[in-house]
Scaffold this motif. Structure first.
Motif, PDB file in Angstrom:
ATOM      1  N   UNK A 171       0.870  -1.172   0.000  1.00  0.00           N
ATOM      2  CA  UNK A 171       0.000   0.000   0.000  1.00  0.00           C
ATOM      3  C   UNK A 171       0.904   1.219   0.000  1.00  0.00           C
ATOM      4  N   UNK A 172       0.967   1.907  -1.140  1.00  0.00           N
ATOM      5  CA  UNK A 172       1.988   2.940  -1.278  1.00  0.00           C
ATOM      6  C   UNK A 172       3.354   2.289  -1.159  1.00  0.00           C
ATOM      7  N   UNK A 173       4.168   2.762  -0.210  1.00  0.00           N
ATOM      8  CA  UNK A 173       5.474   2.143   0.008  1.00  0.00           C
ATOM      9  C   UNK A 173       5.536   1.433   1.354  1.00  0.00           C
ATOM     10  N   UNK A 174       4.375   0.994   1.853  1.00  0.00           N
ATOM     11  CA  UNK A 174       4.293   0.227   3.088  1.00  0.00           C
ATOM     12  C   UNK A 174       3.739  -1.161   2.776  1.00  0.00           C
ATOM     13  N   UNK A 175       4.454  -2.207   3.208  1.00  0.00           N
ATOM     14  CA  UNK A 175       3.989  -3.575   3.020  1.00  0.00           C
ATOM     15  C   UNK A 175       3.075  -3.957   4.180  1.00  0.00           C
ATOM     16  N   UNK A 176       1.907  -4.503   3.841  1.00  0.00           N
ATOM     17  CA  UNK A 176       0.893  -4.830   4.838  1.00  0.00           C
ATOM     18  C   UNK A 176       0.672  -6.342   4.842  1.00  0.00           C
ATOM     19  N   UNK A 177       0.792  -6.942   6.028  1.00  0.00           N
ATOM     20  CA  UNK A 177       0.574  -8.371   6.202  1.00  0.00           C
ATOM     21  C   UNK A 177      -0.663  -8.593   7.055  1.00  0.00           C
ATOM     22  N   UNK A 178      -1.290  -9.763   6.850  1.00  0.00           N
ATOM     23  CA  UNK A 178      -2.403 -10.199   7.688  1.00  0.00           C
ATOM     24  C   UNK A 178      -2.072 -11.597   8.205  1.00  0.00           C
ATOM     25  N   UNK A 179      -2.807 -12.034   9.206  1.00  0.00           N
ATOM     26  CA  UNK A 179      -2.595 -13.377   9.725  1.00  0.00           C
ATOM     27  C   UNK A 179      -1.500 -13.437  10.769  1.00  0.00           C
ATOM     28  N   UNK A 180      -0.880 -14.624  10.867  1.00  0.00           N
ATOM     29  CA  UNK A 180       0.143 -14.850  11.887  1.00  0.00           C
ATOM     30  C   UNK A 180       1.367 -13.969  11.655  1.00  0.00           C
ATOM     31  N   UNK A 181       2.102 -13.706  12.723  1.00  0.00           N
ATOM     32  CA  UNK A 181       3.334 -12.925  12.614  1.00  0.00           C
ATOM     33  C   UNK A 181       4.335 -13.660  11.728  1.00  0.00           C
ATOM     34  N   UNK A 182       5.080 -12.940  10.876  1.00  0.00           N
ATOM     35  CA  UNK A 182       6.063 -13.594  10.013  1.00  0.00           C
ATOM     36  C   UNK A 182       7.296 -14.012  10.805  1.00  0.00           C
ATOM     37  N   UNK A 183       8.005 -14.985  10.284  1.00  0.00           N
ATOM     38  CA  UNK A 183       9.306 -15.321  10.849  1.00  0.00           C
ATOM     39  C   UNK A 183      10.308 -14.246  10.453  1.00  0.00           C
ATOM     40  N   UNK A 184      11.468 -14.251  11.104  1.00  0.00           N
ATOM     41  CA  UNK A 184      12.513 -13.296  10.746  1.00  0.00           C
ATOM     42  C   UNK A 184      12.909 -13.454   9.283  1.00  0.00           C
ATOM     43  N   UNK A 185      12.951 -14.687   8.803  1.00  0.00           N
ATOM     44  CA  UNK A 185      13.330 -14.943   7.410  1.00  0.00           C
ATOM     45  C   UNK A 185      12.265 -14.414   6.459  1.00  0.00           C
ATOM     46  N   UNK A 186      10.989 -14.600   6.799  1.00  0.00           N
ATOM     47  CA  UNK A 186       9.915 -14.088   5.950  1.00  0.00           C
ATOM     48  C   UNK A 186       9.937 -12.569   5.882  1.00  0.00           C
ATOM     49  N   UNK A 187      10.141 -11.927   7.023  1.00  0.00           N
ATOM     50  CA  UNK A 187      10.204 -10.467   7.051  1.00  0.00           C
ATOM     51  C   UNK A 187      11.383  -9.968   6.227  1.00  0.00           C
ATOM     52  N   UNK A 188      12.546 -10.607   6.380  1.00  0.00           N
ATOM     53  CA  UNK A 188      13.724 -10.202   5.612  1.00  0.00           C
ATOM     54  C   UNK A 188      13.481 -10.370   4.119  1.00  0.00           C
ATOM     55  N   UNK A 189      12.756 -11.430   3.734  1.00  0.00           N
ATOM     56  CA  UNK A 189      12.457 -11.648   2.326  1.00  0.00           C
ATOM     57  C   UNK A 189      11.575 -10.560   1.747  1.00  0.00           C
ATOM     58  N   UNK A 190      10.585 -10.108   2.514  1.00  0.00           N
ATOM     59  CA  UNK A 190       9.712  -9.026   2.056  1.00  0.00           C
ATOM     60  C   UNK A 190      10.508  -7.738   1.884  1.00  0.00           C
ATOM     61  N   UNK A 191      11.334  -7.411   2.876  1.00  0.00           N
ATOM     62  CA  UNK A 191      12.126  -6.179   2.819  1.00  0.00           C
ATOM     63  C   UNK A 191      13.083  -6.217   1.630  1.00  0.00           C
ATOM     64  N   UNK A 192      13.707  -7.362   1.388  1.00  0.00           N
ATOM     65  CA  UNK A 192      14.645  -7.491   0.262  1.00  0.00           C
ATOM     66  C   UNK A 192      13.915  -7.362  -1.069  1.00  0.00           C
ATOM     67  N   UNK A 193      12.688  -7.907  -1.144  1.00  0.00           N
ATOM     68  CA  UNK A 193      11.987  -7.943  -2.424  1.00  0.00           C
ATOM     69  C   UNK A 193      11.433  -6.584  -2.824  1.00  0.00           C
ATOM     70  N   UNK A 194      10.734  -5.896  -1.905  1.00  0.00           N
ATOM     71  CA  UNK A 194      10.044  -4.660  -2.317  1.00  0.00           C
ATOM     72  C   UNK A 194      10.625  -3.398  -1.691  1.00  0.00           C
ATOM     73  N   UNK A 195      11.610  -3.550  -0.788  1.00  0.00           N
ATOM     74  CA  UNK A 195      12.303  -2.418  -0.162  1.00  0.00           C
ATOM     75  C   UNK A 195      11.315  -1.349   0.308  1.00  0.00           C
ATOM     76  N   UNK A 196      10.388  -1.726   1.196  1.00  0.00           N
ATOM     77  CA  UNK A 196       9.370  -0.776   1.645  1.00  0.00           C
ATOM     78  C   UNK A 196       9.916   0.200   2.679  1.00  0.00           C
TER      79      UNK A 196
END
Length: 289
Positions: free
Chosen positions: A61-86
């Motif tokens: 949403x704009x330049x903010x990544x929005x997740x729903x559901x369970x909290x992500x693992x550290x690896x999942x969060x790092x993958x999102x940041x690496x992919x879309x650089x929010x």
């Protein structure tokens, strides 16, 4: 990807330019944006194609990544940041009360006001403060296609204008009602931003008390909509259409409400998206006769 390099601050003013390939997303980093270029127009660079993302699902949403559901693992969060650089990553744990206030956890960076472009519309909002139903984009496009110029439309749960703006752009006169003051302020800004102030009357408050006159179409984008059918049915005519959102099938409730109001109706149900285990977000198109 063929792209032009521009300052990120200039991005919002370029997205309607003739040379921009709107089927692809601009890449933004460190104050610079690389904007995809359509074939037949000159480009500054030919960037390598980005690798396919296969990680945890999110909405940008704009330049903010929005997740729903369970909290992500550290690896999942790092993958999102690496992919879309929010600028930030947030998890929406749920929505509180009839005003649908997000219960948000900030996982990375910051979340503040964003300018979000979708299907040619612009929405200004803070995804940490107000609800933004990005998963409903197909429904939004469907409503925009159904609305006819000159219709009088009641958007009973307008929010920031997610359905109001497309309906107004399609030529309707929209009565937009929103009970959440913060969302209402963004609704007012988005009406101006999308140049539809002459076709939208926005009011803050409980839609049940604000409905007036007769409407051709009702947008009832709240899961409590079936419980408010009696209020809407006091403002219909033969041929009016109500788009009633719900969790699960609401046809029996709709049928009872229509009969009690002294009308007949045809009801067509559609699945919008999966809401949870064995539960679907539904929309029922109710045509009064």
């Amino acid at each position: 990807m063929r792209a032009r390099k521009v300052p990120a601050a200039a991005l919002a003013g370029l997205l309607d330019a003739e040379w921009v390939d709107r089927t692809r997303r601009p890449y933004v980093r460190d104050g610079t944006a690389w904007v995809p270029v359509r074939e037949g127009f000159p480009a500054d660079e030919d960037l390598p194609e980005r690798e396919v993302y296969r990680g945890r699902g999110y909405h940008l949403v704009g330049d903010v990544a929005v997740l729903h559901g369970d909290a992500p693992t550290d690896e999942e969060l790092a993958g999102i940041v690496h992919h879309c650089r929010p600028r930030g990553v947030i998890r929406v744990k749920g929505f509180v009360g009839e005003m649908r206030i997000p219960d948000v956890e900030v996982l990375y960076g910051t979340t503040e006001e964003v300018r979000h472009r979708e299907e040619g519309y612009t929405f200004i909002l803070d995804p940490g403060r107000v609800m933004f139903a990005q998963g409903n984009r197909n429904e939004k496009a469907r409503i925009a296609a159904l609305v006819r110029p000159g219709e009088r439309v009641a958007d009973m749960f307008a929010g920031i204008g997610y359905f109001t703006i497309p309906a107004a752009v399609s030529g309707a006169t929209v009565h937009a009602m929103e009970i959440n003051q913060t969302a209402f302020e963004y609704l007012q800004r988005n009406i101006i931003e999308n140049h539809v102030a002459d076709r939208v009357r926005a009011e803050v408050g409980d839609c049940r008390a604000l409905l007036s006159g007769v409407y051709d179409r009702f947008l009832m984008g709240h899961f409590d909509a079936p419980s408010m059918l009696a209020d809407a049915l006091a403002h219909v005519r033969s041929g009016s259409v109500l788009h009633v959102h719900s969790i699960g099938d609401a046809e029996p409730t709709i049928g009872e409400a229509v009969a009690e109001a002294g009308f007949l109706a045809t009801v067509t149900s559609r699945r919008v998206k999966k809401y949870g285990p064995h539960a679907w977000h539904m929309v029922q198109d109710v045509t009064i006769s």
